[in-house]
Structures are given as C-alpha cells and as structure tokens.
Design a protein around this motif. Sequence first.
Motif, mmCIF file in Angstrom:
data_model
loop_
_atom_site.group_PDB
_atom_site.id
_atom_site.type_symbol
_atom_site.label_atom_id
_atom_site.label_comp_id
_atom_site.label_asym_id
_atom_site.label_seq_id
_atom_site.Cartn_x
_atom_site.Cartn_y
_atom_site.Cartn_z
ATOM 1 N N TRP A 1 1.012 -1.149 0.007
ATOM 2 C CA TRP A 1 -0.097 -0.019 0.060
ATOM 3 C C TRP A 1 0.939 1.162 -0.129
ATOM 4 N N GLY A 2 0.316 2.478 -0.375
ATOM 5 C CA GLY A 2 1.069 3.603 -0.518
ATOM 6 C C GLY A 2 0.031 4.684 -0.819
ATOM 7 N N SER A 3 0.637 5.833 -0.581
ATOM 8 C CA SER A 3 -0.215 7.154 -0.807
ATOM 9 C C SER A 3 0.819 8.146 -1.289
ATOM 10 N N ALA A 4 0.458 9.221 -2.040
ATOM 11 C CA ALA A 4 1.352 10.316 -2.333
ATOM 12 C C ALA A 4 0.705 11.380 -3.255
ATOM 13 N N SER B 1 0.711 11.537 -12.080
ATOM 14 C CA SER B 1 1.903 11.702 -11.166
ATOM 15 C C SER B 1 1.582 11.233 -9.733
ATOM 16 N N SER B 2 0.536 11.750 -9.214
ATOM 17 C CA SER B 2 0.164 11.262 -7.851
ATOM 18 C C SER B 2 -0.104 9.546 -7.630
ATOM 19 N N TYR B 3 -0.698 9.080 -8.802
ATOM 20 C CA TYR B 3 -0.672 7.684 -8.923
ATOM 21 C C TYR B 3 0.571 6.947 -8.873
ATOM 22 N N ASP B 4 1.562 7.538 -9.769
ATOM 23 C CA ASP B 4 2.758 7.001 -9.966
ATOM 24 C C ASP B 4 3.639 7.169 -8.572
ATOM 25 N N THR C 1 -3.362 10.531 -4.361
ATOM 26 C CA THR C 1 -3.830 9.044 -4.804
ATOM 27 C C THR C 1 -3.520 8.077 -3.306
ATOM 28 N N ALA C 2 -4.372 7.164 -2.833
ATOM 29 C CA ALA C 2 -4.022 6.251 -1.963
ATOM 30 C C ALA C 2 -4.524 4.803 -2.575
ATOM 31 N N ALA D 1 5.371 4.040 -6.162
ATOM 32 C CA ALA D 1 6.570 4.028 -5.774
ATOM 33 C C ALA D 1 6.726 4.055 -4.099
ATOM 34 N N ASP D 2 5.637 4.621 -3.233
ATOM 35 C CA ASP D 2 5.702 4.560 -1.987
ATOM 36 C C ASP D 2 5.121 3.008 -1.650
ATOM 37 N N ALA D 3 4.542 2.173 -2.560
ATOM 38 C CA ALA D 3 4.307 0.897 -2.450
ATOM 39 C C ALA D 3 5.419 -0.218 -2.833
ATOM 40 N N GLY D 4 6.174 0.459 -3.791
ATOM 41 C CA GLY D 4 7.396 -0.294 -4.098
ATOM 42 C C GLY D 4 7.378 -0.874 -5.586
#
Length: 159
Positions: free
Chosen positions: A8-11, A18-21, A145-146, A25-28
């Motif tokens: 999981w990730g959010s940014a 770009s927020s999805y990408d 994006t989450a 990245a936050d999720a690896g």
Amino acid sequence: MSLIRVVWGSATGPTAMSSYDAALADAGVENYNLVSVSSVIPADVDVEAVGTAPDLGPAGERLTVVESRATTVGPGRVSAALAWSQSVDGGPGLFYETSGETDPENVERAVLEGLAAGQELRDWEFDEPNVVVESSDADAGTYTTALALAVYGDSEPIL
C-alpha cells in the motif's frame, strides 16, 4: 508455495497520474506494468501484508494485481481498502477492494461488507478476514492517490 504480497501507499503530485505513480513508488511497484485481475485467491497460496514490495524483478515486466485506488484533488481525503479471506482448509479465497473520497472507517466497513457478500456466494468455509486501509489528506490544489494492491508472485516478462 506461491506468495501474494499486499502492499500500500499514498502520495501527492501536480497531476492525477503523477500522484498515482508516486503512490506506486511508495508501495514499491512503480517500475512494473500492472495487469489487474478479479478477486479470487488460488488454493495453496500464502497472502502476506508487507506494506512495501521487495524487488520483484526487472523494470518493465508485468505484475498481476488486484488493485484498490482512489485519486482526488484537494482539499479532501482519499482512502483505499483491500480485504481478503482464505478458505480454512487451504482452498481458494477472495480479495475485495473499495475506495473513495471519504474517511477510512467508511471505506473499511464497505470493503468488509463486500467481502462478506462474496463469501456468501461460495460454498467455502472462510477464515477470519484481513483488511488494509490506506488513507491520506489531500491539500488544496494538489492531487492525492491512495492505493492498496495484492501482488501475485514476482514480475514476468511482458514480451
């Protein structure tokens, strides 16, 4: 035995993509081509919540995933949830996903209700459910994006 990793990730970012990408990245898993599947967990597979994926193979390869994601432009809040349950006898299981521009408690309740409904459709005896909820505040004028993903195994060549 095969492994499904839940990440999981959010940014945030200047655009929705770009927020999805950045959330990927936050999720690896930003360096892979994601192929979405529906929500059935094969028999005799372990599911492990890991947060951030380890190295799953070369960049550009294919990853099979079940994906929950939500993107919004702020102000507001965005939440994504992924719930799962497996058969008690090592048989198949289910993932359910939901997301929205709402508080994490509502999204968690909704994903667990969906999972319970899916379980009722099947003649399997299920173990207790698991759930991951990723939630983030969205600042005014910024995309956020989450996401939560179930990643099936390692990457595979796409060509």
